[in-house]
Design a protein around this motif. Structure first.
Motif, PDB file in Angstrom:
ATOM      1  N   PHE A   7     116.630  52.169  43.062  1.00  0.00           N
ATOM      2  CA  PHE A   7     115.755  52.232  41.568  1.00  0.00           C
ATOM      3  C   PHE A   7     114.501  51.410  40.861  1.00  0.00           C
ATOM      4  N   PRO A   8     115.041  49.608  41.132  1.00  0.00           N
ATOM      5  CA  PRO A   8     114.276  48.576  40.595  1.00  0.00           C
ATOM      6  C   PRO A   8     112.462  48.662  41.587  1.00  0.00           C
ATOM      7  N   LEU A   9     113.032  48.791  42.218  1.00  0.00           N
ATOM      8  CA  LEU A   9     112.075  49.245  43.426  1.00  0.00           C
ATOM      9  C   LEU A   9     111.247  50.724  43.095  1.00  0.00           C
ATOM     10  N   PHE A  10     111.740  51.477  43.007  1.00  0.00           N
ATOM     11  CA  PHE A  10     110.816  52.711  42.263  1.00  0.00           C
ATOM     12  C   PHE A  10     110.052  52.611  41.305  1.00  0.00           C
ATOM     13  N   LEU A  11     111.018  52.029  40.192  1.00  0.00           N
ATOM     14  CA  LEU A  11     110.291  51.524  38.786  1.00  0.00           C
ATOM     15  C   LEU A  11     108.924  50.351  39.022  1.00  0.00           C
ATOM     16  N   GLU A  12     109.331  49.801  39.937  1.00  0.00           N
ATOM     17  CA  GLU A  12     107.843  48.773  40.100  1.00  0.00           C
ATOM     18  C   GLU A  12     106.937  49.414  40.397  1.00  0.00           C
ATOM     19  N   LEU A  13     107.495  50.101  41.817  1.00  0.00           N
ATOM     20  CA  LEU A  13     106.151  51.254  42.373  1.00  0.00           C
ATOM     21  C   LEU A  13     105.013  51.517  41.350  1.00  0.00           C
ATOM     22  N   ALA A  14     105.890  53.125  40.283  1.00  0.00           N
ATOM     23  CA  ALA A  14     105.721  53.389  39.685  1.00  0.00           C
ATOM     24  C   ALA A  14     105.065  52.791  38.467  1.00  0.00           C
ATOM     25  N   GLU A  15     105.446  51.587  37.657  1.00  0.00           N
ATOM     26  CA  GLU A  15     104.657  50.540  37.186  1.00  0.00           C
ATOM     27  C   GLU A  15     103.459  49.603  37.966  1.00  0.00           C
ATOM     28  N   SER A  16     103.189  49.908  38.940  1.00  0.00           N
ATOM     29  CA  SER A  16     102.216  49.305  39.305  1.00  0.00           C
ATOM     30  C   SER A  16     100.663  50.131  39.747  1.00  0.00           C
ATOM     31  N   ILE A  17     101.687  51.675  40.154  1.00  0.00           N
ATOM     32  CA  ILE A  17     100.923  52.688  39.751  1.00  0.00           C
ATOM     33  C   ILE A  17      99.723  52.438  38.795  1.00  0.00           C
ATOM     34  N   ALA A  18     100.986  52.694  37.716  1.00  0.00           N
ATOM     35  CA  ALA A  18     100.232  52.511  36.452  1.00  0.00           C
ATOM     36  C   ALA A  18      99.717  51.506  35.761  1.00  0.00           C
ATOM     37  N   ASP A  19      99.528  50.206  36.350  1.00  0.00           N
ATOM     38  CA  ASP A  19      98.507  49.379  36.251  1.00  0.00           C
ATOM     39  C   ASP A  19      97.539  49.164  36.423  1.00  0.00           C
ATOM     40  N   ASN A  20      97.317  49.971  38.271  1.00  0.00           N
ATOM     41  CA  ASN A  20      96.083  50.304  39.010  1.00  0.00           C
ATOM     42  C   ASN A  20      95.444  50.993  37.676  1.00  0.00           C
ATOM     43  N   LYS A  21      95.887  51.872  37.581  1.00  0.00           N
ATOM     44  CA  LYS A  21      95.109  53.171  36.745  1.00  0.00           C
ATOM     45  C   LYS A  21      94.307  52.260  35.643  1.00  0.00           C
ATOM     46  N   PHE A  22      95.803  51.764  34.291  1.00  0.00           N
ATOM     47  CA  PHE A  22      95.046  50.892  33.400  1.00  0.00           C
ATOM     48  C   PHE A  22      94.171  50.169  33.894  1.00  0.00           C
ATOM     49  N   VAL A  23      93.986  48.915  34.755  1.00  0.00           N
ATOM     50  CA  VAL A  23      92.912  48.623  34.640  1.00  0.00           C
ATOM     51  C   VAL A  23      91.694  49.064  35.252  1.00  0.00           C
ATOM     52  N   LEU A  24      91.887  50.306  35.860  1.00  0.00           N
ATOM     53  CA  LEU A  24      90.897  51.012  36.568  1.00  0.00           C
ATOM     54  C   LEU A  24      89.760  51.541  35.401  1.00  0.00           C
ATOM     55  N   GLY A  25      91.043  52.358  35.159  1.00  0.00           N
ATOM     56  CA  GLY A  25      90.270  52.783  33.191  1.00  0.00           C
ATOM     57  C   GLY A  25      89.514  51.892  32.790  1.00  0.00           C
ATOM     58  N   ASP A  26      89.654  50.401  32.478  1.00  0.00           N
ATOM     59  CA  ASP A  26      89.272  49.879  31.941  1.00  0.00           C
ATOM     60  C   ASP A  26      87.576  49.073  32.314  1.00  0.00           C
ATOM     61  N   ARG A  27      88.282  49.170  34.097  1.00  0.00           N
ATOM     62  CA  ARG A  27      86.614  49.010  34.294  1.00  0.00           C
ATOM     63  C   ARG A  27      85.819  50.129  34.699  1.00  0.00           C
ATOM     64  N   LEU A  28      86.080  51.100  34.605  1.00  0.00           N
ATOM     65  CA  LEU A  28      85.045  52.422  34.662  1.00  0.00           C
ATOM     66  C   LEU A  28      84.372  52.480  32.983  1.00  0.00           C
ATOM     67  N   VAL A  29      85.086  51.801  32.109  1.00  0.00           N
ATOM     68  CA  VAL A  29      84.728  51.885  30.728  1.00  0.00           C
ATOM     69  C   VAL A  29      83.292  50.356  30.995  1.00  0.00           C
ATOM     70  N   GLU A  30      84.089  49.969  31.009  1.00  0.00           N
ATOM     71  CA  GLU A  30      82.616  48.527  31.132  1.00  0.00           C
ATOM     72  C   GLU A  30      81.922  48.494  32.423  1.00  0.00           C
ATOM     73  N   VAL A  31      82.374  48.846  33.046  1.00  0.00           N
ATOM     74  CA  VAL A  31      81.340  48.859  34.243  1.00  0.00           C
ATOM     75  C   VAL A  31      80.444  50.339  34.646  1.00  0.00           C
ATOM     76  N   GLY A  32      81.279  50.975  35.008  1.00  0.00           N
ATOM     77  CA  GLY A  32      81.223  52.762  34.665  1.00  0.00           C
ATOM     78  C   GLY A  32      79.380  52.997  33.625  1.00  0.00           C
ATOM     79  N   PHE A  33      80.225  52.321  32.597  1.00  0.00           N
ATOM     80  CA  PHE A  33      79.308  52.040  31.524  1.00  0.00           C
ATOM     81  C   PHE A  33      77.446  51.843  31.836  1.00  0.00           C
ATOM     82  N   SER A  34      76.999  51.185  32.878  1.00  0.00           N
ATOM     83  CA  SER A  34      75.845  50.867  33.636  1.00  0.00           C
ATOM     84  C   SER A  34      75.552  51.588  34.828  1.00  0.00           C
ATOM     85  N   GLY A  35      76.357  52.676  35.122  1.00  0.00           N
ATOM     86  CA  GLY A  35      75.961  53.308  35.519  1.00  0.00           C
ATOM     87  C   GLY A  35      75.048  53.863  36.125  1.00  0.00           C
TER      88      GLY A  35
END
Lengths: 212, 70
Positions: A7-35
């Motif tokens: 269970f802790p490993l699964f939580l870590e995996l789900a949070e890793s995916i969430a973190d990746n998506k959070f950072v991607l969302g942030d970068r899509l705004v910051e960098v994607g804005f100058s597409g």
């Protein structure tokens, strides 16, 4: 889902995916804005909303699984891939969006297959929306590879870097047998599937860019 | 490639040309149309490559003339 082995490993995996998506969302705004085109920039902002929404869904799901109150999402939990945090230009953004979305698709589909009843409500819609993001990034990969001058080479360099990190991440998950043994994930060989998918898209250039 | 974007706001309403997008492929054109023209919850939305439109009548030379000397 009960609190059992893995269970802790699964939580870590789900949070890793969430973190990746959070950072991607942030970068899509910051960098994607100058597409490079108005359409590409507007689509990047729309996808940013999607990725940030997915991150929130996954954070809420992990909180619910732990019986904790839903947290106010203001930052990642520190598990995002390093390449994502460093995204600074359009080439790195597309390379990251493409590779990380493939990895997320493999992982989330594996969770859905392993625990269809428990996971469906939280992530089925997310998986469907993610497919659209994959179409966008795949089309842009093709476009950048067919571009002129230094762009294809620089893009392959950016792709190689993030691909190496994603490959390492998936290899680590493949080696964590508890996730499959207690049925949090259905599939093994995620690293192989990931590389097969990327090579298929890149064609002959795929093998050259593989550093995994 | 230029694509014209057509949309229908509700069943029974007319199909309208609501704008255009520039994209290298049909898939990307559809994606762009969906996200650029998202001001309404369209019941139908499609893109047509401008080169595939069969024109029966077009004003000849109107715009070229206006652009002379620009």
């Amino acid at each position: 889902m009960g609190h059992q082995l893995g269970f802790p490993l699964f939580l870590e995996l789900a949070e890793s995916i969430a973190d990746n998506k959070f950072v991607l969302g942030d970068r899509l705004v910051e960098v994607g804005f100058s597409g490079p085109t108005l359409e590409a920039a507007l689509s990047a902002i729309a996808m940013a909303q999607g990725e940030l929404g997915h991150a929130r869904t996954l954070y809420n799901w992990t909180s619910k699984l732990q019986g904790k109150p839903i947290r106010d999402v203001r930052s990642q939990t520190g598990k995002a891939l390093n390449s994502l945090v460093k995204i600074d230009n359009w080439l790195e953004l597309i390379a990251s969006l493409y590779t990380v979305n493939i990895a997320h698709d493999l992982l989330l589909n594996s969770v859905l297959k392993a625990r269809p009843d428990e996971a469906a409500a939280s992530i089925r819609k997310l998986v469907e929306e993610q497919k659209e993001h994959m179409v966008y990034s795949r089309e842009w990969v093709q476009q950048l590879l067919q571009d002129e001058g230094a762009i294809p080479g620089k893009f392959l360099q950016a792709l190689s870097q993030v691909r190496g990190e994603v490959t390492d991440w998936l290899r680590e998950i493949d080696c964590t047998h508890e996730l499959v043994e207690v049925n949090y994930l259905k599939d093994t060989g995620l690293e192989e599937k990931f590389n097969k998918e990327v090579n298929l898209c890149l064609g002959e250039q795929g093998a050259a860019s593989h550093v995994g | 490639m230029e694509y014209d974007v057509f949309a229908r706001i509700d069943r029974g309403e007319r199909l309208m040309c609501i704008g255009s997008v520039t994209a290298p492929t049909d898939n990307l054109a559809r994606f762009y149309a969906k996200h650029v023209y998202d001001e309404e919850n369209w019941v139908e939305l499609c893109v047509v490559a401008r080169q595939h439109i069969c024109w029966e009548r077009l004003p000849k030379g109107l715009y070229e003339k206006e652009e002379v000397g620009v």
